[in-house]
Design a protein around this motif. Structure first.
Motif, PDB file in Angstrom:
ATOM      1  N   LEU A 225       0.813  -1.212   0.000  1.00 44.22           N
ATOM      2  CA  LEU A 225       0.000   0.000   0.000  1.00 44.22           C
ATOM      3  C   LEU A 225       0.851   1.270   0.000  1.00 44.22           C
ATOM      4  O   LEU A 225       0.351   2.351  -0.313  1.00 44.22           O
ATOM      5  CB  LEU A 225      -0.926   0.010   1.218  1.00 44.22           C
ATOM      6  N   ALA A 226       2.108   1.163   0.360  1.00 42.87           N
ATOM      7  CA  ALA A 226       2.989   2.338   0.344  1.00 42.87           C
ATOM      8  C   ALA A 226       3.159   2.846  -1.079  1.00 42.87           C
ATOM      9  O   ALA A 226       3.108   2.077  -2.042  1.00 42.87           O
ATOM     10  CB  ALA A 226       4.346   1.978   0.946  1.00 42.87           C
ATOM     11  N   ASN A 227       3.370   4.143  -1.209  1.00 43.40           N
ATOM     12  CA  ASN A 227       3.629   4.743  -2.515  1.00 43.40           C
ATOM     13  C   ASN A 227       4.703   5.809  -2.342  1.00 43.40           C
ATOM     14  O   ASN A 227       4.406   6.998  -2.189  1.00 43.40           O
ATOM     15  CB  ASN A 227       2.350   5.347  -3.088  1.00 43.40           C
ATOM     16  N   PRO A 228       5.978   5.390  -2.344  1.00 38.27           N
ATOM     17  CA  PRO A 228       7.067   6.348  -2.105  1.00 38.27           C
ATOM     18  C   PRO A 228       7.083   7.502  -3.093  1.00 38.27           C
ATOM     19  O   PRO A 228       7.528   8.601  -2.748  1.00 38.27           O
ATOM     20  CB  PRO A 228       8.325   5.472  -2.240  1.00 38.27           C
ATOM     21  N   ALA A 229       6.583   7.294  -4.294  1.00 35.93           N
ATOM     22  CA  ALA A 229       6.618   8.344  -5.316  1.00 35.93           C
ATOM     23  C   ALA A 229       5.820   9.574  -4.892  1.00 35.93           C
ATOM     24  O   ALA A 229       6.148  10.699  -5.287  1.00 35.93           O
ATOM     25  CB  ALA A 229       6.086   7.807  -6.635  1.00 35.93           C
ATOM     26  N   VAL A 230       4.780   9.373  -4.087  1.00 32.81           N
ATOM     27  CA  VAL A 230       3.976  10.514  -3.626  1.00 32.81           C
ATOM     28  C   VAL A 230       4.131  10.722  -2.124  1.00 32.81           C
ATOM     29  O   VAL A 230       3.377  11.475  -1.510  1.00 32.81           O
ATOM     30  CB  VAL A 230       2.485  10.327  -3.995  1.00 32.81           C
ATOM     31  N   GLY A 231       5.116  10.046  -1.524  1.00 28.35           N
ATOM     32  CA  GLY A 231       5.429  10.267  -0.121  1.00 28.35           C
ATOM     33  C   GLY A 231       4.596   9.476   0.865  1.00 28.35           C
ATOM     34  O   GLY A 231       4.665   9.731   2.073  1.00 28.35           O
TER      35      GLY A 231
END
Length: 378
Positions: A225-231
């Motif tokens: 569920l993480a999305n590093p691209a949008v923080g």
């Protein structure tokens, strides 16, 4: 407008008050210590406004101060947010007493955020002149539970904020450049509880349903569920389960921390967490929690507030910049309501929640001057 040199007359009083507040230890979960400090705050701020003590059976009492002596008393008020609880347990001050050096002051809770309480006290004329003349009325909230997510003060903060023109949050700035905060991540906490079926691990393991095996599947699922691209960050920080090595574990659990920059991401995470499904036959999953502190998204209104602060800072000879942070504050709640909110107006320093917690003596005077200028002009 009061300049830094003029306000420097209050430095000794400011440091004395910060020392007094630091020595009055106030861990978020100790009602007796919190209420003792609330006693002091009620007496202190009664000198500058009308004080209301708001009973809180679940924690320390909250304090609301109303100041109506203003040039334009019919304008909607400025709301100033401070908290007086700290992360430090009782006894910390004995180990690390409040100390002052040539350019710094050290002590648990000084930076986050008891220096801010001294700053607003000075800005409201608590030490006498020089003090600003308020353009509009002011409401100050001194709350007791910010460090644990504001469970009892959130409604008070939101209700008070709906009557305000704007909100100034006296949390520490972003270091090392002392930036004011126009955006903060929202934060949430979830618990995933897994119920399986116990069995003897050597005699009839096939009759069991391992909650720990399911936990492994769910940790991997949650991490997707993480999305590093949008923080957006998702962290399984604590997990456990089982009873003995020779028992197929019937129970397991994990605690999940979530941070998001936008409300859209908060809603996506909540939907994803509640949609978790078991992989292991015979196992059930229960998910509780939410993104309890909404994100403070950067808006035109918050940037307009910052632009005013920056202009006032320039007039004072200060360089004021803006930034963002992954941590939350009570400003998240007011910004989510659409109320112009500017955060990070507290004293520059270093070491929030760390043993080297400290404030800058020069920064204390400069940010008090900036706060006074905002109260005179907003």
């Amino acid at each position: 407008m009061l300049d830094c040199a003029t306000l420097a007359i209050h430095e000794a009083n400011l440091l004395d008050l910060i020392a007094r507040l630091v020595r009055a230890e106030s861990p978020s979960t100790d009602k007796s210590l919190l209420d003792a400090l609330a006693d002091d705050l009620v007496t202190l701020f009664a000198r500058v406004g009308t004080v209301e003590r708001i009973a809180n059976p679940s924690g320390g009492d909250h304090v609301r101060v109303m100041v109506t002596n203003a040039v334009e008393p019919t304008l909607p008020p400025t709301l100033v947010l401070c908290h007086y609880d700290t992360v430090w347990p009782a006894g910390t001050v004995a180990q690390r007493p409040f100390t002052i050096t040539a350019d710094r002051a050290f002590g648990p809770g000084a930076y986050d955020m008891k220096a801010s309480i001294a700053m607003i006290y000075a800005a409201l004329g608590g030490f006498g002149p020089p003090a600003p003349v308020l353009r509009r009325p002011l409401v100050l909230l001194l709350t007791s539970d910010e460090e644990i997510g504001s469970p009892t003060s959130r409604t008070l903060i939101e209700t008070t904020a709906t009557q305000a023109a704007h909100v100034l949050v006296l949390e520490p700035p972003t270091e090392p450049d002392g930036a004011l905060k126009t955006a903060r991540k929202g934060g949430g906490a979830f618990r995933v509880t897994i119920t399986g079926r116990a069995a003897h691990a050597g005699v009839e393991p096939e009759k069991g349903a391992s909650a720990l095996i399911e936990l492994a599947h769910q940790i991997l699922a949650v991490n997707t569920l993480a999305n590093p691209a949008v923080g957006t960050t998702v962290n399984v920080g604590v997990a456990g389960g089982g009873t003995r090595p020779n028992v197929v574990p019937a129970e397991a659990w994990m605690d999940v921390d979530v941070r998001v920059w936008t409300q859209a991401e908060a809603e996506r995470i909540e939907t994803g967490m509640l949609a978790l499904k078991p992989v292991t036959p015979g196992v059930q999953i229960a998910v509780t929690g939410n993104v309890r502190r909404p994100p403070m998204e950067r808006t035109a209104a918050s940037m307009a507030l910052f632009a005013q602060a920056q202009k006032l800072g320039t007039a004072l000879g200060l360089t004021i910049c803006e930034g963002s942070t992954g941590g939350g504050s009570d400003g998240n709640f007011t910004a989510a309501l659409g109320i112009p909110t500017l955060d990070g107006l507290g004293c520059p320093g270093a070491g929030a929640h760390a043993e080297h917690e400290q404030i800058s003596r020069q920064g204390l005077i400069e940010r008090t001057a900036l706060l006074c200028a905002l109260l005179e002009t907003l």
